[in-house]
Design an enzyme around this catalytic site. Structure first.
Site, PDB file in Angstrom:
ATOM      1  N   SER A   1     -11.697   4.857 -31.073  1.00  0.00           N
ATOM      2  CA  SER A   1     -11.101   4.805 -29.743  1.00  0.00           C
ATOM      3  C   SER A   1     -12.178   4.941 -28.673  1.00  0.00           C
ATOM      4  O   SER A   1     -13.037   5.818 -28.736  1.00  0.00           O
ATOM      5  CB  SER A   1     -10.077   5.946 -29.596  1.00  0.00           C
ATOM      6  N   GLY A   2     -12.146   4.056 -27.684  1.00  0.00           N
ATOM      7  CA  GLY A   2     -13.116   4.081 -26.602  1.00  0.00           C
ATOM      8  C   GLY A   2     -14.379   3.299 -26.877  1.00  0.00           C
ATOM      9  O   GLY A   2     -15.339   3.369 -26.105  1.00  0.00           O
TER      10      GLY A   2
ATOM     11  N   THR B   1     -11.082  -3.560 -26.396  1.00  0.00           N
ATOM     12  CA  THR B   1     -10.281  -4.358 -25.461  1.00  0.00           C
ATOM     13  C   THR B   1     -11.170  -5.249 -24.610  1.00  0.00           C
ATOM     14  O   THR B   1     -10.866  -6.435 -24.399  1.00  0.00           O
ATOM     15  CB  THR B   1      -9.448  -3.425 -24.562  1.00  0.00           C
TER      16      THR B   1
ATOM     17  N   ASN C   1     -10.989   7.225 -23.004  1.00  0.00           N
ATOM     18  CA  ASN C   1     -11.043   5.865 -22.482  1.00  0.00           C
ATOM     19  C   ASN C   1     -10.069   5.741 -21.320  1.00  0.00           C
ATOM     20  O   ASN C   1      -8.898   6.083 -21.444  1.00  0.00           O
ATOM     21  CB  ASN C   1     -10.657   4.885 -23.610  1.00  0.00           C
TER      22      ASN C   1
ATOM     23  N   SER D   1      -7.291   2.625 -22.432  1.00  0.00           N
ATOM     24  CA  SER D   1      -7.129   2.599 -23.885  1.00  0.00           C
ATOM     25  C   SER D   1      -5.880   1.803 -24.273  1.00  0.00           C
ATOM     26  O   SER D   1      -4.796   2.025 -23.744  1.00  0.00           O
ATOM     27  CB  SER D   1      -7.001   4.029 -24.422  1.00  0.00           C
ATOM     28  N   SER D   2      -6.041   0.879 -25.215  1.00  0.00           N
ATOM     29  CA  SER D   2      -4.892   0.135 -25.737  1.00  0.00           C
ATOM     30  C   SER D   2      -4.058   1.069 -26.594  1.00  0.00           C
ATOM     31  O   SER D   2      -4.564   1.640 -27.559  1.00  0.00           O
ATOM     32  CB  SER D   2      -5.358  -1.065 -26.568  1.00  0.00           C
TER      33      SER D   2
ATOM     34  N   GLY E   1      -8.230   2.002 -32.343  1.00  0.00           N
ATOM     35  CA  GLY E   1      -9.403   2.633 -32.917  1.00  0.00           C
ATOM     36  C   GLY E   1      -9.031   3.877 -33.695  1.00  0.00           C
ATOM     37  O   GLY E   1      -7.963   4.469 -33.491  1.00  0.00           O
TER      38      GLY E   1
ATOM     39  N   GLU F   1      -8.654   7.576 -34.573  1.00  0.00           N
ATOM     40  CA  GLU F   1      -8.456   8.655 -33.603  1.00  0.00           C
ATOM     41  C   GLU F   1      -8.480  10.026 -34.279  1.00  0.00           C
ATOM     42  O   GLU F   1      -7.854  10.226 -35.331  1.00  0.00           O
ATOM     43  CB  GLU F   1      -7.132   8.478 -32.863  1.00  0.00           C
TER      44      GLU F   1
END
Length: 598
Positions: free
Chosen positions: A103-104, A108, A155, A158-159, A393, A395
């Site tokens: 994540s981050g 995206t 993020n 973040s998606s 991502g 997590e």
């Protein structure tokens, strides 16, 4: 970007003199310091998120990579997009680009740059229909980010959903259509966010972006702190002007895609209704005790607002909020009043269901516009596809719940796919061709995947059984069953099995040793989130209501089911692997975005 040189490190990790983790990280840091955020591992591209704008993109950069071989230019996202596009066009084969990372890590943004490259190098003859498809492809990202992305501690954008996009090309290599598959929307975020995080962008954009007249019609005030669902992130907005500009950009993108003004207005009315729904509190009336089910909405004006915005009769809405219809032993239907806790649960379930259906409707609406029109293979030739998979991502939070379990399970499946297609098949091909080489040992995460999805004994199977069992099955009982089944599994642990490990709580936590690291999960809420119940009264209330945004409750009434997100996500990955769904095999390069090097 400056030219590659010894001072920038090795552009491809396979060129390292010694392949160790220390050498790998040192090369990554050296390149990052020189603003070389991309590095190859053969055909795999590793990217490091710089958390700043770098002059690496745009028309000039696209021109440098267009039509070039993968290694003719320094490592770049455009090189991967170009390789996938050329393979698709020259060989008439479907290709796929898989974007993975924690994540981050910048997944995206990577997917957006890939779309921009494809849009820039196609349709040299400027055909109107192709331009329309390209506009929809590019604008859809803006809309999906508004409804599916949120600010997290890792993020700012973040998606909170997974996305697999098919782009269809004609025999000349021009995009003629596309389709978006979405999965695993984190709908629990509608109700609650971690400290330092926000709800989905769309809520704040409506509150800050709508003009005063629109807010008045929505019965809203320009202050996210006034609403339970946005209060947590009220002070985290970038600036009022940024939210307004984002709102304008989303509205314009929806117009370009083909949303009518009425549809856009209906979307904002649904968002407003969800905010009002989140502010409803329930109180016991003096007319009787809780056992009589005498309950009322503390602010009945909120019922009026929601009924108006959702185009539902106020009386029926109030009845659905305060009671539910159940069947007695003799098949007779009776109305059973809610307790305050039950009413709150029903309210929350409705808010989540409506938002998920709204998101799915937006995706379906975009797909309807992107669909290839009037294509006849006998006349136009066979279409080919480039698929772009942008997945959640990996997590790890201080407290990890059902959502992180689903996300990390998907990443395990993606890692398994990566092992199968990149490592295992590559070595098998060397053996078939009789190439003398030293076999590379690698960790096969099949045992972790089996822990989660094994029939009858896997974590998902035990969870589904707990949800369907008669009687009261608590999260603690679910954890005890896991302990019984997996006490000897090398990748599973709990406090019951490891009494001296004080990082886990008795009766609450279990730990999985994932390929990316250990994650401790709290089972609190697992059963409820997997069951994902929505009372039939809400389904009947909203079914076929004359709302222009299109059948908000048709999903709730006709398609609502328990949360089966993990299997759905695996089906998506199976299709990528060339499974029965007919999706393309993994022929293009993979992207592995990473966080900024430390």
């Amino acid at each position: 970007m400056e030219d590659e040189g010894p001072q920038c490190g090795k552009p491809d990790f396979v060129l390292l003199d010694q392949v160790t983790m220390e050498d790998f990280m040192e090369n990554l840091k050296l390149r990052f310091k020189k603003d070389h955020i991309y590095t190859y591992i053969g055909e795999v591209l590793v990217s490091v998120n710089p958390y700043q704008e770098l002059p690496l993109y745009g028309p000039e950069a696209i021109a440098r990579y267009q039509g070039r071989e993968l290694y003719e230019r320094p490592p770049h996202l455009y090189a991967v997009a170009n390789a996938a596009y050329r393979a698709m066009k020259l060989r008439s084969r479907d290709t796929c680009i898989v974007i993975s990372g924690e994540s981050g890590a910048g997944k995206t943004e990577a997917s957006k740059h890939i779309m921009q490259y494809i849009a820039a190098v196609t349709n040299p003859s400027q055909k109107a229909e192709v331009e329309r498809v390209k506009d929809v492809l590019l604008k859809s990202t803006c809309v999906l980010e508004a409804f599916g992305n949120a600010r997290t501690n890792r993020n700012y954008n973040s998606s909170r959903f997974g996305k697999y996009m098919d782009i269809n090309f004609d025999f000349k290599g021009d995009p003629v259509g596309g389709h978006i598959h979405s999965y695993l929307l984190e709908k629990s975020r509608v109700l609650k966010q971690h400290v330092g995080e926000r709800n989905f962008h769309a809520f704040y954009q409506v509150l800050w972006g709508c003009d005063d007249k629109e807010l008045q019609e929505l019965h809203l005030q320009r202050n996210p702190a006034l609403y339970n669902l946005t209060r947590q992130g009220a002070g985290l907005s970038a600036s009022d002007s940024d939210e307004r500009s984002h709102h304008q950009a989303v509205t314009e993108a929806m117009r370009v895609i083909g949303f009518s003004p009425e549809e856009v207005g209906s979307v904002y009315r649904i968002l407003a209704a969800i905010l009002h729904l989140g502010n409803m509190e329930f109180v016991e009336t003096e007319a009787g005790g809780l056992e009589q089910g005498h309950l009322a909405v503390a602010e009945e004006v909120l019922v009026n607002h929601v009924a108006e915005l959702m185009a539902t009769p106020r009386k029926l809405l109030l009845r659905s909020l305060l009671a539910r219809t159940v069947a007695s032993g003799g098949r007779e239907l009776i109305e059973k009043g809610h307790s305050a806790a039950e009413a709150s649960y029903a309210r929350d379930a409705c808010a989540k269901a409506v938002y998920q259906r709204l998101f799915e409707w937006v995706v379906d609406r975009i797909n309807g516009v992107m669909e290839a029109r009037g294509r006849d293979p006998r006349r136009d030739g066979k279409d080919t596809v480039i698929g772009v998979l942008d997945i959640y991502g990996f997590e790890v939070f201080p407290v990890n719940s059902f959502e992180q379990f689903c996300i990390n399970y998907c990443n395990e499946k993606l890692q398994q796919l990566f092992i199968q297609l990149i490592l295992k098949q590559e070595q098998e091909e060397y053996e078939r061709e009789g190439i003398a080489w030293q076999s590379v040992e690698y960790f096969n995460n099949a045992t972790i995947v089996d822990l989660v999805e094994r029939p009858h004994r896997g974590i998902l199977a035990v969870l589904d059984e707990a949800c369907s069992a008669a009687g009261t099955i608590t999260d603690r009982i679910f954890l005890q069953t896991l302990d019984t089944h997996h006490r000897h599994h090398p990748h599973y642990a709990s406090r019951q099995l490891c009494p001296t490990d004080k990082t886990m709580q008795f009766g609450r936590d279990f730990r999985i040793k994932h390929y990316a690291g250990d994650v401790t999960y709290s089972v609190e809420g697992f059963i409820d989130k997997n069951r994902d119940s929505l009372f039939q009264d809400f389904k009947r209330l909203l079914y076929n209501r004359p709302h222009p945004a299109g059948h908000v409750a048709r999903w709730a009434a006709g398609h609502h089911r328990g949360d089966q997100a993990p299997p759905d996500s695996w089906h998506t990955l199976q299709e990528l692997h060339g499974g029965p769904g007919g999706k393309p095999g993994l022929q293009g390069a993979l992207l592995c975005p990473l966080h900024q090097a430390q």
